[in-house]
Design an enzyme around this catalytic site. Structure first.
Site, PDB file in Angstrom:
ATOM      1  N   ARG A  84      61.441  42.203  57.456  1.00  0.00           N
ATOM      2  CA  ARG A  84      62.523  41.893  56.530  1.00  0.00           C
ATOM      3  C   ARG A  84      62.152  42.460  55.162  1.00  0.00           C
ATOM      4  NH1 ARG A  84      63.600  36.546  53.155  1.00  0.00           N
ATOM      5  NH2 ARG A  84      65.402  37.380  52.064  1.00  0.00           N
ATOM      6  N   HIS A 121      68.509  40.802  46.857  1.00  0.00           N
ATOM      7  CA  HIS A 121      67.369  39.900  46.606  1.00  0.00           C
ATOM      8  C   HIS A 121      67.085  39.918  45.104  1.00  0.00           C
ATOM      9  CE1 HIS A 121      63.595  37.970  48.538  1.00  0.00           C
ATOM     10  NE2 HIS A 121      63.498  37.762  47.240  1.00  0.00           N
ATOM     11  N   GLU A 162      68.498  33.596  48.866  1.00  0.00           N
ATOM     12  CA  GLU A 162      68.398  32.405  48.015  1.00  0.00           C
ATOM     13  C   GLU A 162      69.344  32.385  46.818  1.00  0.00           C
ATOM     14  OE1 GLU A 162      64.370  31.568  46.871  1.00  0.00           O
ATOM     15  OE2 GLU A 162      63.710  31.324  48.934  1.00  0.00           O
ATOM     16  N   ASN A 284      64.702  29.810  54.192  1.00  0.00           N
ATOM     17  CA  ASN A 284      63.418  30.017  53.520  1.00  0.00           C
ATOM     18  C   ASN A 284      62.861  28.633  53.221  1.00  0.00           C
ATOM     19  OD1 ASN A 284      64.248  32.678  53.501  1.00  0.00           O
ATOM     20  ND2 ASN A 284      64.299  32.886  51.274  1.00  0.00           N
ATOM     21  N   TYR A 286      59.490  26.337  51.881  1.00  0.00           N
ATOM     22  CA  TYR A 286      58.151  26.280  51.273  1.00  0.00           C
ATOM     23  C   TYR A 286      57.597  24.857  51.228  1.00  0.00           C
ATOM     24  CZ  TYR A 286      58.531  31.193  50.249  1.00  0.00           C
ATOM     25  OH  TYR A 286      58.642  32.554  50.402  1.00  0.00           O
ATOM     26  N   GLU A 356      61.679  33.055  55.496  1.00  0.00           N
ATOM     27  CA  GLU A 356      60.498  33.067  54.626  1.00  0.00           C
ATOM     28  C   GLU A 356      59.726  31.776  54.823  1.00  0.00           C
ATOM     29  OE1 GLU A 356      60.937  33.661  50.361  1.00  0.00           O
ATOM     30  OE2 GLU A 356      62.342  35.295  50.719  1.00  0.00           O
TER      31      GLU A 356
HETATM   32  C1  BGC Z   1      61.709  34.271  47.136  1.00  0.00           C
HETATM   33  C2  BGC Z   1      60.604  35.302  47.047  1.00  0.00           C
HETATM   34  C3  BGC Z   1      59.408  34.698  46.339  1.00  0.00           C
HETATM   35  C4  BGC Z   1      58.903  33.541  47.156  1.00  0.00           C
HETATM   36  C5  BGC Z   1      57.689  32.852  46.575  1.00  0.00           C
HETATM   37  C6  BGC Z   1      61.227  32.890  47.461  1.00  0.00           C
HETATM   38  O1  BGC Z   1      61.855  31.990  46.611  1.00  0.00           O
HETATM   39  O2  BGC Z   1      62.713  34.704  48.009  1.00  0.00           O
HETATM   40  O3  BGC Z   1      61.103  36.433  46.407  1.00  0.00           O
HETATM   41  O4  BGC Z   1      58.411  35.633  46.093  1.00  0.00           O
HETATM   42  O5  BGC Z   1      59.908  32.576  47.286  1.00  0.00           O
HETATM   43  O6  BGC Z   1      57.966  32.299  45.336  1.00  0.00           O
END
Ligand code: BGC
Length: 443
Positions: A84, A121, A162, A284, A286, A356
């Site tokens: 990607r 992006h 995002e 995505n 985290y 992601e």
């Molecule tokens: C984004 C990336 C970023 C990653 C880490 C995501 O919010 O799509 O571009 O580098 O998180 O912060």
């Protein structure tokens, strides 16, 4: 590393046949070669003193435009099924700009790696603004031009990356380009991106594309306590981060009342476009966020200053490991997010792809990253076992790169980049992921 009752490493679970394993990057963060493309809002933002924490720019970044063959070789050696990347709109607007993506796509296909481009992006051409409705139409024209050139070889597409973060950080808080601090007046940027998504899907469908998704950032929102004020604040944060961007796309409707706040001559017609069915939904992920009632003070949240006037406050999640960005490491949050979405949206949720997931840690022997990724791969499998239809997983990121307002200080790559020599060195996590892919589907 997960262990069984005797302390031995538990084997990774088996994923469904055809599960797509990949890695992600984005144009502005790796390409460099800024002298061969038009400027983006990020170039303008970066040029303002104090915007980027280490004072760097992405003018060279990973010099990927000149070194893409080496990077494709790293992908091939890693053994991923898909890559990607994003297509820079300012580069496409420049003479010969599409030639680069033409070569990249050919190199990927020759290496047996499926190209999965994201069409936006965050690197908007500098003369455009998502506060303007016309930008959505211009985006659809851009998408049509890209599809006309690459659509004979690219079949899997991502419209936007995002829009939530781009709205929140870029337009509401001003810590990302274009640097507007509009707070709730930033909502038009959300609507126009979503409209751009809808128009892009329409443009892609007219070329026969049948494998289209979006990459939305989502995470569980945890209330700081069961007190009504904390519950209300957490529900509001969930509305902003999750529902505002998922529901127009999945249900063709904004959550209660929000549609009235969006600038549109015909909101129903816009929502019909935005809610056109997708082939899959990109997430995505985290970390979860702990949210409570406003505390009346500005706080630092993962490197972002959250102003005191917001109707919620983000709190620290205690007692868990954190990445070097200060983000909590909570793999089970991914299972929770996916099962919540599956029950919230039922058959309106198409198959999910994790577009992601990753973490920032320094060093080449990045055992912390391996622990993070392995935990999330297991958590993803737990969601599949619980009945969520997940079809793919992309690690953020292939390379250390320009981490937006953080500059080069945060390293998310499976491959270390020396930004002086441009030397690439695979980290321990690269070997770990390659091993996982070699054994995939796993025992
Ligand atoms: C984004 C990336 C970023 C990653 C880490 C995501 O919010 O799509 O571009 O580098 O998180 O912060």
């Amino acid at each position: 590393m997960a262990t069984d009752a005797r302390g031995a490493a538990a084997p990774l679970p088996r994923f469904p046949d055809g599960f797509l394993w990949g890695v992600s990057t984005s144009a502005h963060q790796i390409e460099g070669a800024a002298d061969t493309r038009a400027p983006s809002v990020w170039d303008v933002f970066t040029a303002e003193p104090g915007r980027i924490k280490d004072g760097s720019t992405a003018a060279v970044a990973c010099d990927h435009v000149h070194r893409y063959e080496e990077d494709v070789a790293l992908l091939a050696d890693l053994g991923v099924g898909a890559y990607r990347f994003s297509i820079s709109w300012p580069r496409v607007n420049s003479p010969g700009g599409l030639d680069f993506y033409d070569r990249l796509v050919d190199a990927l296909l020759a290496a047996g790696v499926r190209p999965v481009p994201t069409l936006f992006h965050w690197d908007l051409p500098a003369d455009l603004s998502w506060l303007e409705r016309d930008t959505a139409t211009r985006f659809a024209d851009h998408v049509a031009a890209v599809a006309a050139r690459l659509g004979d070889r690219v079949t899997k597409w991502i419209t936007l990356n995002e829009p939530a973060e781009h709205t929140l950080l870029g337009h509401a808080l001003g810590t990302h380009a274009p640097g507007s601090r509009l707070l709730f007046d930033a909502l038009p940027a959300a609507h126009h991106q979503l409209l751009g998504h809808g128009l892009a899907v329409q443009a892609l469908r007219s070329t026969g594309a049948d494998d289209i998704g979006i990459a939305n950032s989502h995470g569980p929102t945890w209330p700081a306590s069961q007190e009504p004020a904390d519950l209300e604040a957490a529900a509001f944060y969930d509305l902003l981060l999750n529902r505002l961007f998922a529901e127009p796309v999945l249900l063709g409707a904004y959550p209660e009342g929000l549609g009235d706040l969006m600038p549109s001559p015909d909101i129903e017609a816009d929502l019909k476009l935005i809610g056109a069915p997708l082939d899959w939904y990109g997430v995505n992920y985290y970390a979860p966020t702990l949210v409570g009632a406003p505390q009346g003070t500005e706080i630092d949240f993962g490197g972002v200053r959250m102003p005191a006037e917001l109707p919620f406050s983000v709190r620290e999640i205690e007692g868990v490991p954190t990445t070097d960005f200060g983000w909590p490491v909570i793999p089970a949050g991914l299972t929770e997010l996916l099962t919540t979405f599956a029950s919230r949206y039922g058959d309106r949720l198409p198959p999910v792809v994790i577009t992601e997931n990753g973490c920032s840690y320094p060093g080449l022997d990045d055992q912390d990253r391996i622990t993070y990724l392995e935990g999330h791969v297991r958590a993803l499998h737990d969601a599949i076992t619980a009945g969520v239809d997940v079809r793919g997983y992309f690690v953020w990121s292939l390379l250390d790169n320009f981490e937006w307002a953080e500059g080069f200080a945060r390293r998310f790559g499976l491959v270390h980049v020396d930004f002086t020599t441009q030397r690439r060195t695979p980290k321990a996590s690269y070997a770990w992921y390659r091993d996982l892919l070699t054994r995939s589907p796993m025992e």
